[in-house]
Design a protein around this motif. Structure first.
Motif, mmCIF file in Angstrom:
data_model
loop_
_atom_site.group_PDB
_atom_site.id
_atom_site.type_symbol
_atom_site.label_atom_id
_atom_site.label_comp_id
_atom_site.label_asym_id
_atom_site.label_seq_id
_atom_site.Cartn_x
_atom_site.Cartn_y
_atom_site.Cartn_z
ATOM 1 N N LYS A 8 0.890 -1.123 0.453
ATOM 2 C CA LYS A 8 0.286 -0.208 0.392
ATOM 3 C C LYS A 8 0.979 1.060 -0.346
ATOM 4 C CE LYS A 8 -3.385 -2.136 3.502
ATOM 5 N NZ LYS A 8 -3.950 -2.179 4.430
ATOM 6 N N ASN A 9 0.062 2.574 -0.078
ATOM 7 C CA ASN A 9 0.779 3.229 -0.146
ATOM 8 C C ASN A 9 2.173 3.050 -1.342
ATOM 9 O OD1 ASN A 9 -1.611 4.451 1.887
ATOM 10 N ND2 ASN A 9 -0.208 2.932 3.360
ATOM 11 N N VAL A 10 2.353 2.876 -1.972
ATOM 12 C CA VAL A 10 3.794 2.861 -3.136
ATOM 13 C C VAL A 10 3.609 4.493 -3.808
ATOM 14 C CG1 VAL A 10 4.881 2.044 -4.792
ATOM 15 C CG2 VAL A 10 3.761 0.959 -3.156
ATOM 16 N N VAL A 11 4.369 5.652 -3.814
ATOM 17 C CA VAL A 11 4.246 6.693 -4.485
ATOM 18 C C VAL A 11 6.122 6.403 -4.946
ATOM 19 C CG1 VAL A 11 3.701 7.971 -2.778
ATOM 20 C CG2 VAL A 11 5.893 7.847 -2.298
ATOM 21 N N MET A 12 6.532 7.235 -6.028
ATOM 22 C CA MET A 12 7.884 6.825 -7.160
ATOM 23 C C MET A 12 8.972 8.230 -6.499
ATOM 24 S SD MET A 12 8.336 7.174 -11.221
ATOM 25 C CE MET A 12 9.779 9.054 -10.641
ATOM 26 N N TRP A 13 10.485 7.341 -5.290
ATOM 27 C CA TRP A 13 11.045 8.373 -5.129
ATOM 28 C C TRP A 13 12.158 7.722 -6.872
ATOM 29 C CZ3 TRP A 13 15.066 6.666 -1.365
ATOM 30 C CH2 TRP A 13 16.173 8.033 -1.416
ATOM 31 N N SER A 14 12.201 9.173 -7.204
ATOM 32 C CA SER A 14 13.192 8.736 -8.468
ATOM 33 C C SER A 14 15.148 8.972 -8.262
ATOM 34 C CB SER A 14 12.931 9.898 -9.500
ATOM 35 O OG SER A 14 14.033 9.548 -11.059
ATOM 36 N N ARG A 15 15.716 8.933 -8.763
ATOM 37 C CA ARG A 15 17.142 9.518 -8.711
ATOM 38 C C ARG A 15 18.226 9.825 -9.601
ATOM 39 N NH1 ARG A 15 15.272 6.548 -5.519
ATOM 40 N NH2 ARG A 15 15.329 4.414 -4.367
ATOM 41 N N GLY A 16 19.251 10.683 -9.214
ATOM 42 C CA GLY A 16 19.838 11.659 -9.674
ATOM 43 C C GLY A 16 21.130 11.103 -9.612
ATOM 44 N N VAL A 17 21.984 12.227 -10.878
ATOM 45 C CA VAL A 17 22.932 11.460 -10.988
ATOM 46 C C VAL A 17 24.197 13.228 -10.380
ATOM 47 C CG1 VAL A 17 23.231 12.298 -13.721
ATOM 48 C CG2 VAL A 17 25.426 10.897 -12.827
ATOM 49 N N ASP A 18 25.091 12.910 -10.357
ATOM 50 C CA ASP A 18 26.081 14.303 -10.035
ATOM 51 C C ASP A 18 26.561 14.579 -11.681
ATOM 52 O OD1 ASP A 18 28.270 16.279 -9.385
ATOM 53 O OD2 ASP A 18 28.573 15.348 -7.565
ATOM 54 N N LEU A 19 26.570 15.603 -12.711
ATOM 55 C CA LEU A 19 26.478 15.969 -13.511
ATOM 56 C C LEU A 19 28.270 16.642 -13.751
ATOM 57 C CD1 LEU A 19 23.732 16.543 -14.827
ATOM 58 C CD2 LEU A 19 24.336 14.938 -15.246
ATOM 59 N N GLU A 20 28.286 16.951 -12.102
ATOM 60 C CA GLU A 20 30.063 17.923 -12.377
ATOM 61 C C GLU A 20 30.796 16.248 -12.148
ATOM 62 O OE1 GLU A 20 30.799 20.883 -13.268
ATOM 63 O OE2 GLU A 20 28.831 20.742 -13.339
ATOM 64 N N VAL A 21 30.566 15.291 -11.586
ATOM 65 C CA VAL A 21 31.332 14.322 -11.518
ATOM 66 C C VAL A 21 31.936 13.169 -12.739
ATOM 67 C CG1 VAL A 21 32.242 12.327 -10.070
ATOM 68 C CG2 VAL A 21 31.470 14.030 -9.096
ATOM 69 N N PHE A 22 30.356 13.520 -13.187
ATOM 70 C CA PHE A 22 30.107 12.513 -14.189
ATOM 71 C C PHE A 22 30.153 13.152 -15.385
ATOM 72 C CE2 PHE A 22 29.215 10.050 -10.298
ATOM 73 C CZ PHE A 22 30.156 7.865 -10.758
ATOM 74 N N LYS A 23 30.881 13.052 -15.943
ATOM 75 C CA LYS A 23 31.162 14.059 -17.546
ATOM 76 C C LYS A 23 32.250 13.665 -18.010
ATOM 77 C CE LYS A 23 34.166 17.243 -14.993
ATOM 78 N NZ LYS A 23 34.439 18.436 -14.452
ATOM 79 N N PRO A 24 31.782 13.853 -19.831
ATOM 80 C CA PRO A 24 32.416 12.867 -20.698
ATOM 81 C C PRO A 24 34.119 13.721 -20.552
ATOM 82 C CG PRO A 24 30.704 14.044 -21.692
ATOM 83 C CD PRO A 24 30.136 14.725 -20.635
ATOM 84 N N GLY A 25 34.778 13.382 -20.441
ATOM 85 C CA GLY A 25 36.285 13.413 -20.216
ATOM 86 C C GLY A 25 36.937 12.442 -21.063
ATOM 87 N N ARG A 26 38.621 12.562 -21.227
ATOM 88 C CA ARG A 26 39.212 11.687 -22.165
ATOM 89 C C ARG A 26 39.426 10.163 -21.801
ATOM 90 N NH1 ARG A 26 45.117 12.857 -19.834
ATOM 91 N NH2 ARG A 26 46.194 11.135 -20.867
ATOM 92 N N ARG A 27 39.748 9.574 -22.982
ATOM 93 C CA ARG A 27 38.888 8.594 -23.528
ATOM 94 C C ARG A 27 40.022 7.209 -23.204
ATOM 95 N NH1 ARG A 27 35.191 6.889 -27.560
ATOM 96 N NH2 ARG A 27 34.710 5.792 -26.473
ATOM 97 N N ASP A 28 41.025 6.932 -22.539
ATOM 98 C CA ASP A 28 42.285 7.045 -22.677
ATOM 99 C C ASP A 28 42.563 6.269 -21.769
ATOM 100 O OD1 ASP A 28 43.383 8.963 -21.377
ATOM 101 O OD2 ASP A 28 45.010 9.396 -22.472
ATOM 102 N N LYS A 29 41.881 6.015 -20.045
ATOM 103 C CA LYS A 29 41.983 5.050 -19.562
ATOM 104 C C LYS A 29 41.915 3.623 -19.307
ATOM 105 C CE LYS A 29 41.142 4.505 -14.755
ATOM 106 N NZ LYS A 29 41.766 4.540 -13.053
ATOM 107 N N LEU A 30 41.432 2.674 -20.248
ATOM 108 C CA LEU A 30 41.322 1.621 -20.678
ATOM 109 C C LEU A 30 41.923 0.998 -21.662
ATOM 110 C CD1 LEU A 30 37.574 0.707 -19.994
ATOM 111 C CD2 LEU A 30 39.693 0.921 -17.957
ATOM 112 N N HIS A 31 43.686 0.437 -21.290
ATOM 113 C CA HIS A 31 44.486 -0.193 -22.385
ATOM 114 C C HIS A 31 44.063 -1.457 -23.110
ATOM 115 C CE1 HIS A 31 46.323 3.920 -21.499
ATOM 116 N NE2 HIS A 31 46.225 3.370 -20.681
ATOM 117 N N SER A 32 42.787 -1.475 -24.327
ATOM 118 C CA SER A 32 42.820 -2.837 -24.698
ATOM 119 C C SER A 32 42.208 -2.647 -26.393
ATOM 120 C CB SER A 32 41.676 -3.678 -23.772
ATOM 121 O OG SER A 32 40.785 -2.941 -23.245
#
Length: 352
Positions: free
Chosen positions: A153-177
C-alpha cells in the motif's frame, strides 16, 4: 526539519542504495535540514550468509530506541528491511510515530536466486513490513505498479539523480585494450547476471569493474580469455574515466529496480546496452541513449552507433536536487512545526 534515515546498507558496501542515501543526505543538508543516519557502523555485526560484504547488526533494538530518543527527529525514514529497519519500525509502531520506507531492490527475486525461497513467501513478508508505513518510496513507475499489484500500500515514486559535475565526458584513454571496449560496472553477484555479459561473443574487449561474491568464480571460469579484463572497486572520479573510455556500457541485470550506473555512464556520454526490463526501460525508454534488446549481443552492437553527445544531453535531465525534493515531499513529519514547514515548502511559500 530533523530527519532520521535508518539503513542496513552502508559502507564499506559500494552500491546504488549507499550512493543514493549519501547524495540525498547531502542535498537535504543543503536545503537546511538536519539529517542523521543510523547505520551498521554503530553496531556489532555479522556477515550476511552468501554475501559477507553486507553486515547484519546483532540485536540492535535497545540502541536503536535510544538513538531515536536522543536525536528526537521530526520524521523517520526506514530505507531497508534489515535488522536496523525492523528495530526502527518496531519503535515507531510502539510509540505511534508515522514513518516512511523505501524499496530499493527486487529483494524477493534476489532471495529466490540465492536460497530458492518462493516469491510468494518473501512478498508476504514485505507486505507485513511496508504496509504500516505512511509511504513506500519506489524508484520508478513500473516498480510502483508492480508493488501495488503485489498488495503493498501507499507506494509513491522517488526517482534518482546523477552528479553531472563528477560524471561528465572526459579523456578516453583510461582503458588500454582492443576496441571497441564494452564495460560492466557494479556488484559482481549472481543477481547481476554478469556471466551473460562475459559469455557474449563481441568484437574488441570487455572490462568488469567492481567486486562481489561471484567474482572469484567468474574469474576462474573466464580468466583473461576472450580479452576479458578485471578492475576492482573504483571511486567516482575513476569510474567517470572508465565510462568515458568505454564505447558501450553493458547492463545485463534483469532484476534491478533502477540502476544508478545507467545514469553515471550516460552522463559520461557512454551509450547503454541492456535487456528491455524494469530499470533500463524506465531510465532509457524505447530509444535514445541506449539499445534495449532481448538479444544482448544485438543491443551491444546497436549501441556502438549511438551519438555520445545525445547520450550526455539525455542524462542532464536527472539531478539529485530534484530527486531529494521528491523524497522530502513524501516524508510524514510527526511534529506540528515540521508538518507546517513541509506544507509551506510544498506550496512554495518558503524556500528550501
Amino acid at each position: 526539519m530533523k530527519i532520521l534515515i535508518v539503513t542496513d546498507a552502508w559502507e564499506p558496501q559500494v552500491n546504488g542504495v549507499v550512493r543514493t542515501l549519501k547524495q540525498t543526505t547531502a542535498e537535504l543538508k543543503k536545503m537546511g535540514h538536519t539529517v542523521e543516519l543510523l547505520t551498521p557502523l554503530e553496531f556489532k555485526t555479522i556477515p550476511c550468509p552468501t554475501y559477507p560484504d553486507i553486515r547484519l547488526s546483532i540485536l540492535p533494538g535497545r540502541k536503536v530506541n535510544q538513538r531515536i530518543r536522543d536525536f528526537a527527529p521530526d520524521a523517520i525514514h526506514i530505507a531497508t528491511e534489515g535488522p536496523l529497519g525492523m528495530a526502527a519500525r518496531a519503535y515507531s509502531l510502539k510509540h505511534q510515530l508515522p514513518y516512511t520506507t523505501a524499496y530499493h531492490s527486487r529483494f524477493p527475486e534476489y532471495v529466490q536466486l540465492r536460497f530458492g525461497i518462493p516469491l510468494s513467501v518473501t512478498y508476504a513478508w514485505l507486505r507485513r513490513f511496508h504496509n504500516t508505513a505512511q509511504a513506500v518510496m519506489a524508484p520508478t513507475q513500473v516498480v510502483v505498479k508492480d508493488l501495488t499489484e503485489r498488495g503493498i500500500k501507499n507506494v509513491v515514486m522517488w526517482s534518482r539523480g546523477v552528479d553531472l559535475e563528477v560524471f561528465k565526458p572526459g579523456r578516453r584513454d583510461k582503458l588500454h585494450s582492443r576496441t571497441p571496449i564494452f564495460v560492466y560496472v557494479g556488484r559482481v553477484a549472481v543477481e547481476k547476471n554478469v556471466e551473460a555479459f562475459l559469455e557474449l561473443d563481441l568484437p574488441g574487449s570487455k572490462w568488469v569493474v567492481g567486486d562481489g561474491p561471484a567474482a572469484a568464480g567468474l574469474k576462474s571460469k573466464f580468466g583473461e580469455q576472450k580479452n576479458i579484463h578485471w578492475l576492482g572497486v573504483l571511486n567516482q572520479a575513476e569510474l567517470a574515466e572508465v565510462y568515458s573510455s568505454a564505447d558501450v556500457f553493458v547492463f545485463p541485470s534483469k532484476t534491478d529496480t533502477f540502476g544508478l550506473v545507467l545514469l553515471e555512464a550516460m552522463a559520461c556520454g557512454c551509450p547503454v546496452a541492456a535487456y528491455p526490463v524494469t530499470g533500463p526501460i524506465d531510465v532509457i525508454g524505447s530509444d535514445g541513449p541506449g539499445a534495449l534488446n532481448e538479444n544482448l549481443h544485438e543491443a551491444c552492437i546497436a549501441a556502438l552507433r549511438i551519438d555520445r553527445n545525445e547520450v550526455r544531453r539525455f542524462a542532464e535531465r536527472y539531478s539529485w536536487a530534484a530527486a531529494s525534493r521528491q523524497f522530502l515531499s513524501h516524508l510524514h513529519p510527526f511534529t506540528p512545526t515540521a508538518q507546517e514547514e513541509l506544507r509551506l515548502i510544498e506550496q512554495g511559500a518558503i524556500g528550501e
